[in-house]
Design a protein around this motif. Structure first.
Motif, PDB file in Angstrom:
ATOM      1  N   VAL A  29       0.849  -1.194   0.000  1.00  0.00           N
ATOM      2  CA  VAL A  29       0.000   0.000   0.000  1.00  0.00           C
ATOM      3  C   VAL A  29       0.883   1.242   0.000  1.00  0.00           C
ATOM      4  O   VAL A  29       1.796   1.367   0.827  1.00  0.00           O
ATOM      5  CB  VAL A  29      -0.933   0.018   1.226  1.00  0.00           C
ATOM      6  CG1 VAL A  29      -1.874   1.222   1.170  1.00  0.00           C
ATOM      7  CG2 VAL A  29      -1.731  -1.278   1.309  1.00  0.00           C
ATOM      8  N   GLY A  30       0.636   2.157  -0.914  1.00  0.00           N
ATOM      9  CA  GLY A  30       1.398   3.398  -0.978  1.00  0.00           C
ATOM     10  C   GLY A  30       0.732   4.517  -0.196  1.00  0.00           C
ATOM     11  O   GLY A  30      -0.494   4.588  -0.118  1.00  0.00           O
ATOM     12  N   ARG A  31       1.564   5.349   0.426  1.00  0.00           N
ATOM     13  CA  ARG A  31       1.086   6.581   1.079  1.00  0.00           C
ATOM     14  C   ARG A  31      -0.049   6.322   2.067  1.00  0.00           C
ATOM     15  O   ARG A  31      -1.098   6.979   2.018  1.00  0.00           O
ATOM     16  CB  ARG A  31       0.655   7.611   0.031  1.00  0.00           C
ATOM     17  CG  ARG A  31       1.779   7.981  -0.934  1.00  0.00           C
ATOM     18  CD  ARG A  31       1.292   8.905  -2.041  1.00  0.00           C
ATOM     19  NE  ARG A  31       2.288   9.001  -3.116  1.00  0.00           N
ATOM     20  CZ  ARG A  31       2.055   9.509  -4.314  1.00  0.00           C
ATOM     21  NH1 ARG A  31       0.844   9.964  -4.617  1.00  0.00           N
ATOM     22  NH2 ARG A  31       3.009   9.546  -5.227  1.00  0.00           N
ATOM     23  N   ASN A  32       0.164   5.381   2.974  1.00  0.00           N
ATOM     24  CA  ASN A  32      -0.889   5.050   3.937  1.00  0.00           C
ATOM     25  C   ASN A  32      -0.704   5.765   5.265  1.00  0.00           C
ATOM     26  O   ASN A  32      -1.483   5.546   6.189  1.00  0.00           O
ATOM     27  CB  ASN A  32      -0.966   3.537   4.153  1.00  0.00           C
ATOM     28  CG  ASN A  32      -2.302   3.103   4.722  1.00  0.00           C
ATOM     29  OD1 ASN A  32      -3.313   3.792   4.560  1.00  0.00           O
ATOM     30  ND2 ASN A  32      -2.318   1.973   5.402  1.00  0.00           N
ATOM     31  N   TYR A  33       0.333   6.588   5.384  1.00  0.00           N
ATOM     32  CA  TYR A  33       0.525   7.461   6.547  1.00  0.00           C
ATOM     33  C   TYR A  33       0.665   8.878   5.997  1.00  0.00           C
ATOM     34  O   TYR A  33       1.552   9.150   5.180  1.00  0.00           O
ATOM     35  CB  TYR A  33       1.776   7.086   7.332  1.00  0.00           C
ATOM     36  CG  TYR A  33       1.689   5.783   8.094  1.00  0.00           C
ATOM     37  CD1 TYR A  33       1.486   5.770   9.476  1.00  0.00           C
ATOM     38  CD2 TYR A  33       1.834   4.564   7.435  1.00  0.00           C
ATOM     39  CE1 TYR A  33       1.424   4.577  10.182  1.00  0.00           C
ATOM     40  CE2 TYR A  33       1.772   3.367   8.132  1.00  0.00           C
ATOM     41  CZ  TYR A  33       1.573   3.376   9.500  1.00  0.00           C
ATOM     42  OH  TYR A  33       1.512   2.190  10.193  1.00  0.00           O
ATOM     43  N   ALA A  34      -0.176   9.794   6.457  1.00  0.00           N
ATOM     44  CA  ALA A  34      -0.186  11.144   5.897  1.00  0.00           C
ATOM     45  C   ALA A  34       1.156  11.843   6.069  1.00  0.00           C
ATOM     46  O   ALA A  34       1.613  12.561   5.170  1.00  0.00           O
ATOM     47  CB  ALA A  34      -1.298  11.961   6.551  1.00  0.00           C
ATOM     48  N   ALA A  35       1.824  11.636   7.223  1.00  0.00           N
ATOM     49  CA  ALA A  35       3.098  12.314   7.463  1.00  0.00           C
ATOM     50  C   ALA A  35       4.169  11.831   6.496  1.00  0.00           C
ATOM     51  O   ALA A  35       5.017  12.606   6.051  1.00  0.00           O
ATOM     52  CB  ALA A  35       3.545  12.103   8.910  1.00  0.00           C
ATOM     53  N   HIS A  36       4.153  10.540   6.158  1.00  0.00           N
ATOM     54  CA  HIS A  36       5.121  10.036   5.186  1.00  0.00           C
ATOM     55  C   HIS A  36       4.828  10.586   3.801  1.00  0.00           C
ATOM     56  O   HIS A  36       5.750  10.982   3.072  1.00  0.00           O
ATOM     57  CB  HIS A  36       5.101   8.503   5.150  1.00  0.00           C
ATOM     58  CG  HIS A  36       5.888   7.928   4.013  1.00  0.00           C
ATOM     59  ND1 HIS A  36       7.235   8.145   3.853  1.00  0.00           N
ATOM     60  CD2 HIS A  36       5.512   7.151   2.956  1.00  0.00           C
ATOM     61  CE1 HIS A  36       7.668   7.526   2.766  1.00  0.00           C
ATOM     62  NE2 HIS A  36       6.633   6.930   2.206  1.00  0.00           N
ATOM     63  N   ALA A  37       3.565  10.617   3.422  1.00  0.00           N
ATOM     64  CA  ALA A  37       3.212  11.188   2.122  1.00  0.00           C
ATOM     65  C   ALA A  37       3.713  12.630   2.029  1.00  0.00           C
ATOM     66  O   ALA A  37       4.279  13.053   1.011  1.00  0.00           O
ATOM     67  CB  ALA A  37       1.708  11.127   1.909  1.00  0.00           C
ATOM     68  N   ALA A  38       3.545  13.391   3.131  1.00  0.00           N
ATOM     69  CA  ALA A  38       3.969  14.789   3.135  1.00  0.00           C
ATOM     70  C   ALA A  38       5.480  14.915   3.005  1.00  0.00           C
ATOM     71  O   ALA A  38       5.979  15.794   2.282  1.00  0.00           O
ATOM     72  CB  ALA A  38       3.481  15.471   4.407  1.00  0.00           C
ATOM     73  N   GLU A  39       6.233  14.045   3.705  1.00  0.00           N
ATOM     74  CA  GLU A  39       7.691  14.164   3.623  1.00  0.00           C
ATOM     75  C   GLU A  39       8.214  13.823   2.233  1.00  0.00           C
ATOM     76  O   GLU A  39       9.312  14.239   1.860  1.00  0.00           O
ATOM     77  CB  GLU A  39       8.375  13.280   4.674  1.00  0.00           C
ATOM     78  CG  GLU A  39       8.384  11.797   4.392  1.00  0.00           C
ATOM     79  CD  GLU A  39       9.133  10.980   5.430  1.00  0.00           C
ATOM     80  OE1 GLU A  39       9.851  11.569   6.270  1.00  0.00           O
ATOM     81  OE2 GLU A  39       8.985   9.738   5.416  1.00  0.00           O
ATOM     82  N   MET A  40       7.430  13.084   1.456  1.00  0.00           N
ATOM     83  CA  MET A  40       7.810  12.748   0.087  1.00  0.00           C
ATOM     84  C   MET A  40       7.225  13.735  -0.921  1.00  0.00           C
ATOM     85  O   MET A  40       7.347  13.547  -2.129  1.00  0.00           O
ATOM     86  CB  MET A  40       7.347  11.322  -0.259  1.00  0.00           C
ATOM     87  CG  MET A  40       7.905  10.236   0.661  1.00  0.00           C
ATOM     88  SD  MET A  40       9.702  10.202   0.723  1.00  0.00           S
ATOM     89  CE  MET A  40      10.075   9.705  -0.960  1.00  0.00           C
ATOM     90  N   GLY A  41       6.575  14.799  -0.412  1.00  0.00           N
ATOM     91  CA  GLY A  41       6.027  15.814  -1.288  1.00  0.00           C
ATOM     92  C   GLY A  41       4.709  15.435  -1.935  1.00  0.00           C
ATOM     93  O   GLY A  41       4.341  15.971  -2.982  1.00  0.00           O
ATOM     94  N   ASN A  42       3.982  14.524  -1.286  1.00  0.00           N
ATOM     95  CA  ASN A  42       2.719  14.045  -1.853  1.00  0.00           C
ATOM     96  C   ASN A  42       1.574  14.265  -0.875  1.00  0.00           C
ATOM     97  O   ASN A  42       1.789  14.514   0.315  1.00  0.00           O
ATOM     98  CB  ASN A  42       2.816  12.546  -2.182  1.00  0.00           C
ATOM     99  CG  ASN A  42       3.928  12.238  -3.160  1.00  0.00           C
ATOM    100  OD1 ASN A  42       3.967  12.771  -4.256  1.00  0.00           O
ATOM    101  ND2 ASN A  42       4.851  11.371  -2.760  1.00  0.00           N
ATOM    102  N   GLU A  43       0.369  14.124  -1.368  1.00  0.00           N
ATOM    103  CA  GLU A  43      -0.824  14.121  -0.539  1.00  0.00           C
ATOM    104  C   GLU A  43      -1.457  12.735  -0.579  1.00  0.00           C
ATOM    105  O   GLU A  43      -1.308  12.008  -1.555  1.00  0.00           O
ATOM    106  CB  GLU A  43      -1.840  15.161  -1.025  1.00  0.00           C
ATOM    107  CG  GLU A  43      -1.371  16.599  -0.886  1.00  0.00           C
ATOM    108  CD  GLU A  43      -2.444  17.588  -1.306  1.00  0.00           C
ATOM    109  OE1 GLU A  43      -3.555  17.129  -1.668  1.00  0.00           O
ATOM    110  OE2 GLU A  43      -2.171  18.789  -1.258  1.00  0.00           O
ATOM    111  N   VAL A  44      -2.150  12.383   0.488  1.00  0.00           N
ATOM    112  CA  VAL A  44      -2.860  11.108   0.534  1.00  0.00           C
ATOM    113  C   VAL A  44      -4.118  11.196  -0.328  1.00  0.00           C
ATOM    114  O   VAL A  44      -4.860  12.180  -0.259  1.00  0.00           O
ATOM    115  CB  VAL A  44      -3.237  10.745   1.976  1.00  0.00           C
ATOM    116  CG1 VAL A  44      -4.149   9.521   2.008  1.00  0.00           C
ATOM    117  CG2 VAL A  44      -1.993  10.513   2.808  1.00  0.00           C
TER     118      VAL A  44
END
Length: 228
Positions: A29-44
């Motif tokens: 599963v990709g980007r399943n933690y909002a903080a990780h998505a943010a650190e990678m420059g993405n949104e959930v």
């Protein structure tokens, strides 16, 4: 007709008290933690989870050495909750009793290759699916795990903590993921789901020792070796 050569035996993972689980498909599963998505420059994407896959040949049991993989200069760690499917599930039917066991895993990532693929709007295969990229610990039967949510998930490198979160921080719960994924696949016993990583991912180099933990589950460890 006879086979031209014998097919490889599937990798296996021990499930405490039950025996060895033959590993089938590995869904991630990709980007399943909002903080990780943010650190990678993405949104959930909160409309639905999204997935990538790893091959069974990517499995490396805990406690081994992972040679620094070829083709990358930016190998990253990602600690994750791993779910083993133990019964057929399709379009949500059977999902209630589908989870056989839980474990801890590392989704090792050739980040530079993944970033190049994302920039070119290409698949992530080279970045995510390579030998030893799914480091997995022994699993614990779901019947022995009291709920999933309040446990801490952590990752340390050489004893220094880098990742830490609650499993309840996952955007999509285990039941959400199983129900959604089974709308597209006939999930079967032996399939694994790696449920995403919290914030704090980072690079590792040869000589580093990684340890991933989730409360109540056996830890996963790996040492990064020299390139082959």
């Amino acid at each position: 007709m006879p086979l031209i050569f014998d097919p490889p035996s599937p990798p296996t993972l021990p499930v405490e008290g039950l025996g060895d689980l033959p590993v089938g498909r590995i869904f991630c599963v990709g980007r399943n933690y909002a903080a990780h998505a943010a650190e990678m420059g993405n949104e959930v994407d909160r409309d639905a989870p999204f997935y990538f896959t790893k091959s069974p040949s990517s499995v490396l049991r805990t406690g081994r050495t992972l040679p620094y993989p070829p083709g990358t200069q930016d190998l990253h760690h990602e600690v994750e909750l791993v779910v083993a499917i133990g019964a057929p599930v399709f379009k949500g039917l059977g999902g209630k009793d589908a989870v056989l066991a839980y474990g801890v895993g590392l989704d090792m990532t050739r980040r530079d290759l993944q970033a190049a693929a994302k920039e070119g709007r290409k698949p992530w295969d080279l970045g995510k699916d390579f030998e030893g990229s799914a480091v997995l610990a022994p699993m614990v039967p779901a019947s022995e795990v009291v709920g999933i949510g309040g446990q801490m998930i952590t990752l340390s490198v050489n004893g220094q903590e880098r990742q830490s979160a609650l499993l309840s921080d996952m955007v999509w719960s285990v039941s959400d993921i199983v129900d959604h994924l089974s709308q597209f696949y006939r999930l079967r016993p032996g399939d694994l789901i790696m449920t995403g990583t919290p914030a704090g991912v980072g690079a590792v180099i040869p000589g580093d020792r990684l340890e991933g933990r989730i409360e109540g589950l056996p830890p996963v460890t790996v040492e990064i070796g020299a390139p082959e």
